[in-house]
Scaffold this motif. Sequence first.
Motif, PDB file in Angstrom:
ATOM      1  N   TYR A   1       0.811  -1.223   0.000  1.00  0.00           N
ATOM      2  CA  TYR A   1       0.000   0.000   0.000  1.00  0.00           C
ATOM      3  C   TYR A   1       0.844   1.273   0.000  1.00  0.00           C
ATOM      4  CZ  TYR A   1      -3.773  -3.187   0.897  1.00  0.00           C
ATOM      5  OH  TYR A   1      -4.676  -4.223   0.776  1.00  0.00           O
ATOM      6  N   GLN A   2       2.161   1.094  -0.052  1.00  0.00           N
ATOM      7  CA  GLN A   2       3.014   2.265   0.048  1.00  0.00           C
ATOM      8  C   GLN A   2       4.234   2.194  -0.848  1.00  0.00           C
ATOM      9  OE1 GLN A   2       3.670   4.197   4.056  1.00  0.00           O
ATOM     10  NE2 GLN A   2       5.750   3.486   3.732  1.00  0.00           N
TER      11      GLN A   2
ATOM     12  N   GLN B   1     -15.738   4.021   6.884  1.00  0.00           N
ATOM     13  CA  GLN B   1     -14.452   3.599   6.333  1.00  0.00           C
ATOM     14  C   GLN B   1     -14.267   2.085   6.471  1.00  0.00           C
ATOM     15  OE1 GLN B   1     -12.002   6.246   8.715  1.00  0.00           O
ATOM     16  NE2 GLN B   1     -11.516   7.514   6.929  1.00  0.00           N
TER      17      GLN B   1
ATOM     18  N   ASP C   1      -8.010   3.528  -4.642  1.00  0.00           N
ATOM     19  CA  ASP C   1      -7.700   4.899  -4.228  1.00  0.00           C
ATOM     20  C   ASP C   1      -8.348   5.230  -2.889  1.00  0.00           C
ATOM     21  OD1 ASP C   1      -6.199   5.279  -6.478  1.00  0.00           O
ATOM     22  OD2 ASP C   1      -7.772   6.335  -7.598  1.00  0.00           O
ATOM     23  N   ALA C   2      -9.600   4.816  -2.708  1.00  0.00           N
ATOM     24  CA  ALA C   2     -10.293   5.084  -1.450  1.00  0.00           C
ATOM     25  C   ALA C   2      -9.646   4.322  -0.300  1.00  0.00           C
ATOM     26  CB  ALA C   2     -11.763   4.718  -1.568  1.00  0.00           C
TER      27      ALA C   2
ATOM     28  N   LEU D   1      -6.497   3.277  -0.151  1.00  0.00           N
ATOM     29  CA  LEU D   1      -5.201   3.897   0.123  1.00  0.00           C
ATOM     30  C   LEU D   1      -5.369   5.136   1.000  1.00  0.00           C
ATOM     31  CD1 LEU D   1      -3.406   3.660  -3.346  1.00  0.00           C
ATOM     32  CD2 LEU D   1      -2.827   2.413  -1.260  1.00  0.00           C
ATOM     33  N   GLU D   2      -6.372   5.920   0.715  1.00  0.00           N
ATOM     34  CA  GLU D   2      -6.619   7.128   1.505  1.00  0.00           C
ATOM     35  C   GLU D   2      -6.925   6.766   2.955  1.00  0.00           C
ATOM     36  OE1 GLU D   2      -9.771  10.892   1.655  1.00  0.00           O
ATOM     37  OE2 GLU D   2      -9.519   9.739  -0.204  1.00  0.00           O
ATOM     38  N   ILE D   3      -7.704   5.715   3.149  1.00  0.00           N
ATOM     39  CA  ILE D   3      -8.092   5.319   4.504  1.00  0.00           C
ATOM     40  C   ILE D   3      -6.902   4.762   5.286  1.00  0.00           C
ATOM     41  CG2 ILE D   3      -9.522   3.730   5.849  1.00  0.00           C
ATOM     42  CD1 ILE D   3     -11.597   3.944   3.538  1.00  0.00           C
TER      43      ILE D   3
ATOM     44  N   HIS E   1      -3.838   5.384   4.982  1.00  0.00           N
ATOM     45  CA  HIS E   1      -2.938   6.474   5.349  1.00  0.00           C
ATOM     46  C   HIS E   1      -3.558   7.346   6.436  1.00  0.00           C
ATOM     47  CE1 HIS E   1       0.402   6.124   2.470  1.00  0.00           C
ATOM     48  NE2 HIS E   1      -0.487   5.627   1.626  1.00  0.00           N
ATOM     49  N   ALA E   2      -4.833   7.685   6.285  1.00  0.00           N
ATOM     50  CA  ALA E   2      -5.493   8.604   7.222  1.00  0.00           C
ATOM     51  C   ALA E   2      -5.633   8.021   8.621  1.00  0.00           C
ATOM     52  CB  ALA E   2      -6.870   8.993   6.680  1.00  0.00           C
TER      53      ALA E   2
END
Length: 332
Positions: free
Chosen positions: A226-227, A261, A278-279, A281-283, A285-286
Amino acid sequence: MTTDTSACTPASSSPLHAAVADDFAAVNRTITQQLSSRVPLVEAISGYIIDSGGKRLRPLLVLLAARALGYGGDKHVTLATLIEFMHTSTLLHDDVVDESHLRRGKQTANDAWGNAPSVLVGDFLYSRSFQMMVDVGSMRIMEILSAATCIIAEGEVRQLTNIGNPSISEDDYFATIQGKTAQLFEAATQTGAVIAGATPEQEEALTRYGRYLGLAFQLMDDLLDYQGDAGAMGKNVGDDLAEGKPTLPLLRAMAKGTPEQAKLIRQAIRKGGLDRLDAVLEIVHATGALDDTRARAEDMAAKALAQLDVLPASEFRDTMATLARTAVERTA
């Protein structure tokens, strides 16, 4: 898929191999000799995957563990080679199960030759590894490795049954990666200790070192999905999500995120694919899920380092310490 701790450079050129460079050259020669087969396709597929790049960490661990304990014989070369064959056979089988098309930045063997030849050549390598165990001549080592093969297979089956299941616990996750990845690391360092005539305390410490090191590597592999950098890793970011694998970054994100989420991630795991990458990945990280995963990897690496206190000071012990530190510093 079993964790890929490779780098697309010849293994013998890595600084990590400097302390056992002569031993490693002997391993490479033994690999070539033991790949000999009356069936050309066996040699072609075996050679293709073995030569496709990699640090060959598992055989390296055998050599380092044995030399760190003062071993002066040559059977550790045979042992290191057969463990590499065991690992390579799992890669062939895993790529078929996962329907993979890319490993270490190259076309997988199953993509190039088909599933049936890949499975059968994997069987050949497993069988050859057991022939070589007889050559090593240690019933204790045979016991360790035969038990390890069962645990590894169970780990792979456990992972398969967990695909598409977002409800597994973190304990389930760690049991899976212990089996499918850490077990062979553990077997490598333990058998290296046994062949060198380790004391019970030294054998147990080196067994734990391999276990913790393997867990650290798999945790980082799951984080990098994921990174990481796709080009450096030789696979695509999000491959685990595409296969519906509930790895620790997703489990932590579901535990720490909002209900909305968590619901999105559960749906993404059940469905597989990359529609929601994309969603997701955003979660991850957040929510700090990647930081949590890295922290667990760093904890495992620290535990691995602590086991080395039973060894006398040497360049071999120093290299094992470096391996534990670089396990959590890598980007591919």
